[in-house]
Design a protein around this motif. Structure first.
Motif, PDB file in Angstrom:
ATOM      1  N   ASP A 272       3.981 -10.010   0.464  1.00 19.63           N
ATOM      2  CA  ASP A 272       4.395  -9.014  -0.516  1.00 19.63           C
ATOM      3  C   ASP A 272       5.012  -7.856   0.266  1.00 19.63           C
ATOM      4  O   ASP A 272       4.311  -7.144   1.000  1.00 19.63           O
ATOM      5  CB  ASP A 272       3.174  -8.544  -1.314  1.00 19.63           C
ATOM      6  CG  ASP A 272       3.526  -7.557  -2.409  1.00 19.63           C
ATOM      7  OD1 ASP A 272       4.616  -6.948  -2.340  1.00 19.63           O
ATOM      8  OD2 ASP A 272       2.703  -7.371  -3.321  1.00 19.63           O
ATOM      9  N   GLU A 273       6.316  -7.649   0.114  1.00 17.27           N
ATOM     10  CA  GLU A 273       6.997  -6.671   0.961  1.00 17.27           C
ATOM     11  C   GLU A 273       6.656  -5.231   0.617  1.00 17.27           C
ATOM     12  O   GLU A 273       6.992  -4.322   1.383  1.00 17.27           O
ATOM     13  CB  GLU A 273       8.508  -6.912   0.920  1.00 17.27           C
ATOM     14  CG  GLU A 273       8.886  -8.245   1.559  1.00 17.27           C
ATOM     15  CD  GLU A 273      10.390  -8.452   1.676  1.00 17.27           C
ATOM     16  OE1 GLU A 273      11.154  -7.531   1.303  1.00 17.27           O
ATOM     17  OE2 GLU A 273      10.795  -9.525   2.153  1.00 17.27           O
ATOM     18  N   THR A 274       5.959  -5.008  -0.504  1.00 15.46           N
ATOM     19  CA  THR A 274       5.489  -3.647  -0.766  1.00 15.46           C
ATOM     20  C   THR A 274       4.460  -3.224   0.280  1.00 15.46           C
ATOM     21  O   THR A 274       4.229  -2.024   0.476  1.00 15.46           O
ATOM     22  CB  THR A 274       4.861  -3.532  -2.166  1.00 15.46           C
ATOM     23  OG1 THR A 274       3.707  -4.400  -2.246  1.00 15.46           O
ATOM     24  CG2 THR A 274       5.848  -3.916  -3.252  1.00 15.46           C
ATOM     25  N   ALA A 275       3.862  -4.200   0.945  1.00 17.48           N
ATOM     26  CA  ALA A 275       2.909  -3.882   2.006  1.00 17.48           C
ATOM     27  C   ALA A 275       3.572  -3.095   3.132  1.00 17.48           C
ATOM     28  O   ALA A 275       2.902  -2.311   3.832  1.00 17.48           O
ATOM     29  CB  ALA A 275       2.295  -5.164   2.561  1.00 17.48           C
ATOM     30  N   MET A 276       4.872  -3.269   3.308  1.00 22.59           N
ATOM     31  CA  MET A 276       5.566  -2.538   4.371  1.00 22.59           C
ATOM     32  C   MET A 276       5.560  -1.035   4.107  1.00 22.59           C
ATOM     33  O   MET A 276       5.457  -0.228   5.043  1.00 22.59           O
ATOM     34  CB  MET A 276       6.981  -3.068   4.526  1.00 22.59           C
ATOM     35  CG  MET A 276       7.034  -4.529   4.950  1.00 22.59           C
ATOM     36  SD  MET A 276       8.703  -5.173   5.094  1.00 22.59           S
ATOM     37  CE  MET A 276       9.280  -4.305   6.547  1.00 22.59           C
ATOM     38  N   ALA A 277       5.642  -0.649   2.830  1.00 21.94           N
ATOM     39  CA  ALA A 277       5.551   0.776   2.490  1.00 21.94           C
ATOM     40  C   ALA A 277       4.173   1.323   2.848  1.00 21.94           C
ATOM     41  O   ALA A 277       4.039   2.448   3.353  1.00 21.94           O
ATOM     42  CB  ALA A 277       5.850   0.985   1.009  1.00 21.94           C
ATOM     43  N   HIS A 278       3.138   0.506   2.610  1.00 25.07           N
ATOM     44  CA  HIS A 278       1.791   0.924   2.997  1.00 25.07           C
ATOM     45  C   HIS A 278       1.710   1.096   4.513  1.00 25.07           C
ATOM     46  O   HIS A 278       1.065   2.031   5.010  1.00 25.07           O
ATOM     47  CB  HIS A 278       0.761  -0.120   2.559  1.00 25.07           C
ATOM     48  CG  HIS A 278       0.773  -0.401   1.092  1.00 25.07           C
ATOM     49  ND1 HIS A 278       0.450  -1.637   0.558  1.00 25.07           N
ATOM     50  CD2 HIS A 278       1.091   0.383   0.035  1.00 25.07           C
ATOM     51  CE1 HIS A 278       0.558  -1.596  -0.746  1.00 25.07           C
ATOM     52  NE2 HIS A 278       0.943  -0.390  -1.096  1.00 25.07           N
ATOM     53  N   GLY A 279       2.346   0.194   5.240  1.00 20.82           N
ATOM     54  CA  GLY A 279       2.328   0.273   6.694  1.00 20.82           C
ATOM     55  C   GLY A 279       3.033   1.518   7.209  1.00 20.82           C
ATOM     56  O   GLY A 279       2.545   2.185   8.135  1.00 20.82           O
ATOM     57  N   ILE A 280       4.171   1.854   6.623  1.00 22.17           N
ATOM     58  CA  ILE A 280       4.904   3.058   7.036  1.00 22.17           C
ATOM     59  C   ILE A 280       4.059   4.304   6.768  1.00 22.17           C
ATOM     60  O   ILE A 280       3.948   5.197   7.614  1.00 22.17           O
ATOM     61  CB  ILE A 280       6.251   3.142   6.287  1.00 22.17           C
ATOM     62  CG1 ILE A 280       7.148   1.974   6.701  1.00 22.17           C
ATOM     63  CG2 ILE A 280       6.948   4.471   6.569  1.00 22.17           C
ATOM     64  CD1 ILE A 280       8.320   1.739   5.759  1.00 22.17           C
ATOM     65  N   ALA A 281       3.442   4.351   5.589  1.00 19.91           N
ATOM     66  CA  ALA A 281       2.600   5.498   5.245  1.00 19.91           C
ATOM     67  C   ALA A 281       1.411   5.614   6.191  1.00 19.91           C
ATOM     68  O   ALA A 281       1.037   6.728   6.610  1.00 19.91           O
ATOM     69  CB  ALA A 281       2.125   5.374   3.795  1.00 19.91           C
ATOM     70  N   LEU A 282       0.815   4.468   6.543  1.00 18.70           N
ATOM     71  CA  LEU A 282      -0.351   4.496   7.419  1.00 18.70           C
ATOM     72  C   LEU A 282       0.035   4.896   8.837  1.00 18.70           C
ATOM     73  O   LEU A 282      -0.644   5.734   9.457  1.00 18.70           O
ATOM     74  CB  LEU A 282      -1.053   3.137   7.403  1.00 18.70           C
ATOM     75  CG  LEU A 282      -2.338   3.023   8.237  1.00 18.70           C
ATOM     76  CD1 LEU A 282      -3.330   4.127   7.886  1.00 18.70           C
ATOM     77  CD2 LEU A 282      -2.969   1.651   8.056  1.00 18.70           C
ATOM     78  N   TYR A 283       1.108   4.332   9.367  1.00 11.55           N
ATOM     79  CA  TYR A 283       1.588   4.729  10.691  1.00 11.55           C
ATOM     80  C   TYR A 283       1.823   6.244  10.734  1.00 11.55           C
ATOM     81  O   TYR A 283       1.375   6.945  11.650  1.00 11.55           O
ATOM     82  CB  TYR A 283       2.899   4.022  11.013  1.00 11.55           C
ATOM     83  CG  TYR A 283       2.792   2.732  11.792  1.00 11.55           C
ATOM     84  CD1 TYR A 283       1.918   2.595  12.864  1.00 11.55           C
ATOM     85  CD2 TYR A 283       3.633   1.657  11.492  1.00 11.55           C
ATOM     86  CE1 TYR A 283       1.860   1.410  13.592  1.00 11.55           C
ATOM     87  CE2 TYR A 283       3.577   0.469  12.210  1.00 11.55           C
ATOM     88  CZ  TYR A 283       2.686   0.354  13.262  1.00 11.55           C
ATOM     89  OH  TYR A 283       2.634  -0.807  13.988  1.00 11.55           O
ATOM     90  N   SER A 284       2.550   6.746   9.739  1.00  6.48           N
ATOM     91  CA  SER A 284       2.887   8.174   9.720  1.00  6.48           C
ATOM     92  C   SER A 284       1.642   9.038   9.621  1.00  6.48           C
ATOM     93  O   SER A 284       1.493  10.041  10.340  1.00  6.48           O
ATOM     94  CB  SER A 284       3.824   8.473   8.537  1.00  6.48           C
ATOM     95  OG  SER A 284       5.008   7.715   8.616  1.00  6.48           O
ATOM     96  N   SER A 285       0.715   8.644   8.757  1.00  5.07           N
ATOM     97  CA  SER A 285      -0.501   9.434   8.561  1.00  5.07           C
ATOM     98  C   SER A 285      -1.389   9.414   9.790  1.00  5.07           C
ATOM     99  O   SER A 285      -2.007  10.428  10.143  1.00  5.07           O
ATOM    100  CB  SER A 285      -1.267   8.916   7.343  1.00  5.07           C
ATOM    101  OG  SER A 285      -0.490   9.059   6.166  1.00  5.07           O
ATOM    102  N   LEU A 286      -1.477   8.267  10.455  1.00  7.38           N
ATOM    103  CA  LEU A 286      -2.276   8.190  11.684  1.00  7.38           C
ATOM    104  C   LEU A 286      -1.717   9.139  12.741  1.00  7.38           C
ATOM    105  O   LEU A 286      -2.481   9.843  13.422  1.00  7.38           O
ATOM    106  CB  LEU A 286      -2.292   6.758  12.216  1.00  7.38           C
ATOM    107  CG  LEU A 286      -3.157   5.761  11.453  1.00  7.38           C
ATOM    108  CD1 LEU A 286      -2.875   4.339  11.922  1.00  7.38           C
ATOM    109  CD2 LEU A 286      -4.651   6.085  11.623  1.00  7.38           C
ATOM    110  N   ALA A 287      -0.405   9.174  12.880  1.00  8.18           N
ATOM    111  CA  ALA A 287       0.216  10.069  13.863  1.00  8.18           C
ATOM    112  C   ALA A 287      -0.040  11.527  13.506  1.00  8.18           C
ATOM    113  O   ALA A 287      -0.469  12.331  14.358  1.00  8.18           O
ATOM    114  CB  ALA A 287       1.709   9.792  13.941  1.00  8.18           C
ATOM    115  N   LEU A 288       0.183  11.890  12.241  1.00  9.31           N
ATOM    116  CA  LEU A 288       0.036  13.282  11.833  1.00  9.31           C
ATOM    117  C   LEU A 288      -1.411  13.749  11.905  1.00  9.31           C
ATOM    118  O   LEU A 288      -1.708  14.837  12.397  1.00  9.31           O
ATOM    119  CB  LEU A 288       0.591  13.461  10.421  1.00  9.31           C
ATOM    120  CG  LEU A 288       2.115  13.273  10.283  1.00  9.31           C
ATOM    121  CD1 LEU A 288       2.522  13.261   8.822  1.00  9.31           C
ATOM    122  CD2 LEU A 288       2.863  14.359  11.047  1.00  9.31           C
TER     123      LEU A 288
END
Length: 296
Positions: A272-288
């Motif tokens: 399910d390619e909507t999972a990629m949006a979750h991944g982008i959000a998680l990567y960004s949030s982990l960094a911030l």
């Protein structure tokens, strides 16, 4: 996902109180890409403009999987993925005509005996809660139907979730193969090509990552996995040097049972390619969040 994260954070660079290193590793599937990047100085980041040090505090990686539903993530502290080594055993006997096996030293039955004994070795010698896997995937011998060959070759993979068990399995394979071959007046040459180490997550980093994920995805959507995966990952080299975590990102489409979904490397796998949006959000949030930015 990482490219999109880099673009997203770069557009807000002036608002970020620190720096983020993006690691685009080549050669993950068996070619030790992360190790080469580390050897070339990946973690040797330059000082800030004012001359102060800017060490890397944590490292995170996401890996999409078909065994977790889209909209969820999972990981665990401690060993999360196995080591991976390649096994090769060559049994040397004495070839001859297939009608007169008593004039030969037939390596094929010996190879078969070794394969069976390796499975017994795993079940009888390796601790249940510190497991290992030895899977023989290739047996090569002979060229025709009426000739006993001189040699037979066994190849396969070795997986373990601790360095202690990894070494024990290596030693046991040599003892089993050489002993069985010697019992039949033959020789066994064992070669073990060392691959990726065990991927070991830092527990505080896991707790942090799952807390961040739950704040993004909702309550109950970030789970502690009960056991490691026996796949391997060269991000393990990074986690051997700095604290961090490998996190599995759910990608199973709605209506598909993760327990029966085609696995990652299958030609039938679907995400399910909507999972990629979750991944982008998680990567960004982990960094911030690592840099101290409070997210609403």
């Amino acid at each position: 996902m990482l490219v999109s994260t880099a673009k997203l954070l770069s557009e807000r660079r002036s608002e970020i109180p620190g720096r983020v290193l993006f690691m685009f590793q080549p050669g993950e599937e068996g070619h030790h890409g992360a190790k080469f990047m580390l050897d070339e100085g990946l973690l040797n980041v330059s000082k800030l403009k004012d001359g102060t040090e800017s060490p890397i505090k944590a490292a995170y990686a996401l890996h999409i999987v078909s065994s977790i539903p889209a909209g969820m993530v999972g990981t665990r502290g401690g060993p999360v993925m196995a080591s991976s080594d390649v096994l090769s055993i060559t049994i040397t006997g004495k070839g001859g005509h297939a009608s007169e096996p008593f004039r030969t030293l037939d390596p094929i039955p010996v190879a078969c005996e070794i394969v069976q004994s390796l499975q017994m070795m795993i079940t009888r010698k390796i601790e249940t809660f510190d497991p290992a896997v030895v899977t023989i995937t290739k047996l090569i011998a002979g060229t025709t139907t009426n000739v006993i060959p001189e040699t037979a070759k066994i190849e396969g993979t070795i997986r373990a979730v601790s360095e202690k068990t990894r070494k024990k399995v290596h030693d046991s394979i040599r003892r089993v193969a050489e002993g069985i071959a010697a019992a039949h007046e033959m020789q066994a040459a064992v070669e073990i090509r060392t691959g990726y180490p065990v991927t070991v997550n830092d527990k505080p980093s896991v707790d942090f990552a799952l807390d961040v994920a739950e704040s993004l995805l909702g309550e109950g959507k970030a789970v502690h996995l009960p056991s490691p995966a026996m796949g391997a990952e060269d991000f393990s080299y990074v986690l051997n040097q700095i604290p961090g975590a490998m996190v599995f990102l759910g990608g199973t489409p709605q209506g598909v049972n993760p327990a029966t979904a085609a696995p990652n490397h299958s030609n039938r796998v679907m995400f399910d390619e909507t999972a990629m949006a979750h991944g982008i959000a998680l990567y960004s949030s982990l960094a911030l969040r690592t840099l101290g930015v409070t997210l609403n």
